[in-house]
Design a protein around this motif. Structure first.
Motif, PDB file in Angstrom:
ATOM      1  N   LEU A  44      35.935 144.537  -5.426  1.00 16.49           N
ATOM      2  CA  LEU A  44      37.177 144.803  -4.715  1.00 16.49           C
ATOM      3  C   LEU A  44      38.031 143.564  -4.501  1.00 16.49           C
ATOM      4  O   LEU A  44      39.261 143.663  -4.378  1.00 16.49           O
ATOM      5  CB  LEU A  44      36.868 145.463  -3.369  1.00 16.49           C
ATOM      6  CG  LEU A  44      36.104 146.792  -3.442  1.00 16.49           C
ATOM      7  CD1 LEU A  44      35.922 147.369  -2.050  1.00 16.49           C
ATOM      8  CD2 LEU A  44      36.811 147.796  -4.345  1.00 16.49           C
ATOM      9  N   SER A  45      37.414 142.374  -4.451  1.00 18.19           N
ATOM     10  CA  SER A  45      38.176 141.152  -4.211  1.00 18.19           C
ATOM     11  C   SER A  45      38.748 140.551  -5.489  1.00 18.19           C
ATOM     12  O   SER A  45      39.517 139.597  -5.443  1.00 18.19           O
ATOM     13  CB  SER A  45      37.297 140.107  -3.514  1.00 18.19           C
ATOM     14  OG  SER A  45      36.156 139.808  -4.309  1.00 18.19           O
ATOM     15  N   SER A  46      38.401 141.136  -6.644  1.00 19.66           N
ATOM     16  CA  SER A  46      38.901 140.613  -7.912  1.00 19.66           C
ATOM     17  C   SER A  46      40.270 141.213  -8.225  1.00 19.66           C
ATOM     18  O   SER A  46      40.712 142.167  -7.591  1.00 19.66           O
ATOM     19  CB  SER A  46      37.917 140.928  -9.036  1.00 19.66           C
ATOM     20  OG  SER A  46      37.848 142.326  -9.258  1.00 19.66           O
ATOM     21  N   LYS A  47      40.935 140.657  -9.248  1.00 22.79           N
ATOM     22  CA  LYS A  47      42.230 141.153  -9.674  1.00 22.79           C
ATOM     23  C   LYS A  47      42.064 141.970 -10.963  1.00 22.79           C
ATOM     24  O   LYS A  47      41.386 141.530 -11.893  1.00 22.79           O
ATOM     25  CB  LYS A  47      43.195 139.997  -9.927  1.00 22.79           C
ATOM     26  CG  LYS A  47      43.595 139.251  -8.668  1.00 22.79           C
ATOM     27  CD  LYS A  47      44.452 140.131  -7.771  1.00 22.79           C
ATOM     28  CE  LYS A  47      44.901 139.380  -6.520  1.00 22.79           C
ATOM     29  NZ  LYS A  47      45.665 140.262  -5.609  1.00 22.79           N
ATOM     30  N   PRO A  48      42.670 143.135 -11.044  1.00 23.98           N
ATOM     31  CA  PRO A  48      42.591 143.936 -12.269  1.00 23.98           C
ATOM     32  C   PRO A  48      43.324 143.243 -13.414  1.00 23.98           C
ATOM     33  O   PRO A  48      44.206 142.397 -13.178  1.00 23.98           O
ATOM     34  CB  PRO A  48      43.293 145.243 -11.891  1.00 23.98           C
ATOM     35  CG  PRO A  48      43.397 145.237 -10.399  1.00 23.98           C
ATOM     36  CD  PRO A  48      43.450 143.809  -9.993  1.00 23.98           C
ATOM     37  N   PRO A  49      42.993 143.594 -14.652  1.00 20.06           N
ATOM     38  CA  PRO A  49      43.726 143.044 -15.795  1.00 20.06           C
ATOM     39  C   PRO A  49      45.162 143.550 -15.809  1.00 20.06           C
ATOM     40  O   PRO A  49      45.516 144.490 -15.099  1.00 20.06           O
ATOM     41  CB  PRO A  49      42.934 143.557 -16.999  1.00 20.06           C
ATOM     42  CG  PRO A  49      42.224 144.763 -16.503  1.00 20.06           C
ATOM     43  CD  PRO A  49      41.908 144.501 -15.063  1.00 20.06           C
ATOM     44  N   GLU A  50      45.983 142.911 -16.622  1.00 25.01           N
ATOM     45  CA  GLU A  50      47.388 143.306 -16.742  1.00 25.01           C
ATOM     46  C   GLU A  50      47.516 144.525 -17.660  1.00 25.01           C
ATOM     47  O   GLU A  50      46.688 144.742 -18.546  1.00 25.01           O
ATOM     48  CB  GLU A  50      48.215 142.153 -17.289  1.00 25.01           C
ATOM     49  CG  GLU A  50      48.243 140.917 -16.409  1.00 25.01           C
ATOM     50  CD  GLU A  50      48.895 141.171 -15.061  1.00 25.01           C
ATOM     51  OE1 GLU A  50      49.828 142.015 -15.004  1.00 25.01           O
ATOM     52  OE2 GLU A  50      48.477 140.544 -14.063  1.00 25.01           O
ATOM     53  N   GLY A  51      48.546 145.303 -17.434  1.00 25.68           N
ATOM     54  CA  GLY A  51      48.804 146.456 -18.275  1.00 25.68           C
ATOM     55  C   GLY A  51      49.063 147.705 -17.453  1.00 25.68           C
ATOM     56  O   GLY A  51      49.396 147.637 -16.268  1.00 25.68           O
ATOM     57  N   ILE A  52      48.894 148.870 -18.091  1.00 17.25           N
ATOM     58  CA  ILE A  52      49.017 150.148 -17.396  1.00 17.25           C
ATOM     59  C   ILE A  52      47.677 150.867 -17.474  1.00 17.25           C
ATOM     60  O   ILE A  52      46.848 150.574 -18.347  1.00 17.25           O
ATOM     61  CB  ILE A  52      50.141 151.019 -17.983  1.00 17.25           C
ATOM     62  CG1 ILE A  52      49.813 151.432 -19.426  1.00 17.25           C
ATOM     63  CG2 ILE A  52      51.484 150.308 -17.901  1.00 17.25           C
ATOM     64  CD1 ILE A  52      50.738 152.517 -19.966  1.00 17.25           C
TER      65      ILE A  52
END
Length: 310
Positions: free
Chosen positions: A40-48
């Motif tokens: 939960l503390s991580s950032k998702p990858p870019e995109g849709i």
């Protein structure tokens, strides 16, 4: 690199889309959510991110796919990623009660329905409904799970207290009035980007004696692999137009649903009853070939357009 991330739990329903993405040379990645971690503390990858999780995942031994997906969607939305068919769509996918309440809030008529938990309560619901014919179905369903037609409360009692009774996954059985279409068909309206694409007429007369309104609870039955019957079950209704489409588009917008199939049945008086919203929609290959319209190709193009916006 930005990608189209496809969230799903059934490759057989997804490879028809990925083949179109390959054809258009669009970057994508499949997220098969059967089990996994959500940091939960991580950032998702870019995109849709496009969610195709189905209410019937438990029938493929993916019991907790919707629950895992709910966590993933919450994480993505918290990090302001662009999600198509996000957490609100998932909530409606796994609960027909939620579907019907949202449809009714949009002024869309659904069959009269009572939700019941408990065997005695199922019988009580049928008595309260007080219809000469009625059906049962599971609240969290897909594939027509739990659909049975009954002509009397006594017949329902015999079923509920027998070994043949199917316990719904979430414990909730729906008792619903039976709507009979004079031509034994239902209509499925397809939407991409919240806009109407085409309508399919589905013949329910052959091999299904229980409920015309549920013969194509699409999933496996409305599959993209084609048909062997001489008489096609699926036919695209050319130039279909009806006021209900405006209501459907408003409903989809209000509930943040981007891609969906919405099914209705019409009785002999012409009244339309909407009974299913499917947010992991597939398209019938044979019907599309005859009309020259291709849902997965249009969907792939739409995903490519959305990718350019992030």
């Amino acid at each position: 690199m930005k990608k189209i991330h496809i969230i799903h739990e059934n490759s057989e329903w997804t490879n028809h889309l990925t083949s179109r993405l390959d054809e258009l040379q669009l970057p994508y990645e499949e997220w098969f959510l059967d089990r996994g971690l959500v940091e939960l503390s991580s950032k998702p990858p870019e995109g849709i991110f496009y969610n195709r999780i189905s209410a019937s995942s438990h029938t493929r031994n993916h019991r907790f796919a919707p629950e895992l997906t709910e966590s993933v969607l919450s994480w993505l939305e918290r990090n302001e990623r662009k999600v198509l068919n996000g957490s609100r769509a998932l909530r409606l996918e796994v609960s027909k009660v939620n579907q019907y309440m949202a449809l009714n809030a949009a002024g869309i008529k659904t069959p009269e329905t009572i939700a019941a938990v408990g065997k005695e309560q199922i019988i009580e619901a049928a008595e309260k409904l007080d219809k000469p014919s009625f059906i049962t179905k599971h609240n969290r369903a897909g594939k027509g799970l739990g659909v049975q037609l009954f002509q009397s409360v006594e017949a329902l009692k015999n079923y509920v207290y027998s070994d043949n009774f199917e316990e719904p996954l979430d414990g909730t059985t729906l008792i619903q009035e039976y709507i009979e279409a004079p031509d034994a068909s239902i209509t499925r309206c397809e939407f991409i980007g919240g806009k109407f694409m085409y309508a399919v007429k589905v013949d329910t007369s052959e091999g299904f004696e229980l409920c015309p309104a549920d013969v194509c609870q699409v999933d496996d039955l409305f599959c993209p692999v084609g048909e062997q019957e001489d008489k096609p079950k699926f036919q695209i209704r050319e130039n279909f137009s009806h006021d209900i489409l405006t209501s459907y588009e408003a409903f989809l917008h209000a509930n943040q649903i981007d891609i969906a199939g919405i099914e209705f049945i019409q009785d002999k008086e012409g009244n339309i009853y909407t009974y299913d919203v499917n947010t992991n929609t597939n398209y019938n290959k044979d019907a599309e070939a005859k009309s020259g319209q291709y849902g997965m190709l249009k969907l792939a193009k739409y995903l490519g357009e959305q990718l350019k916006t992030v």
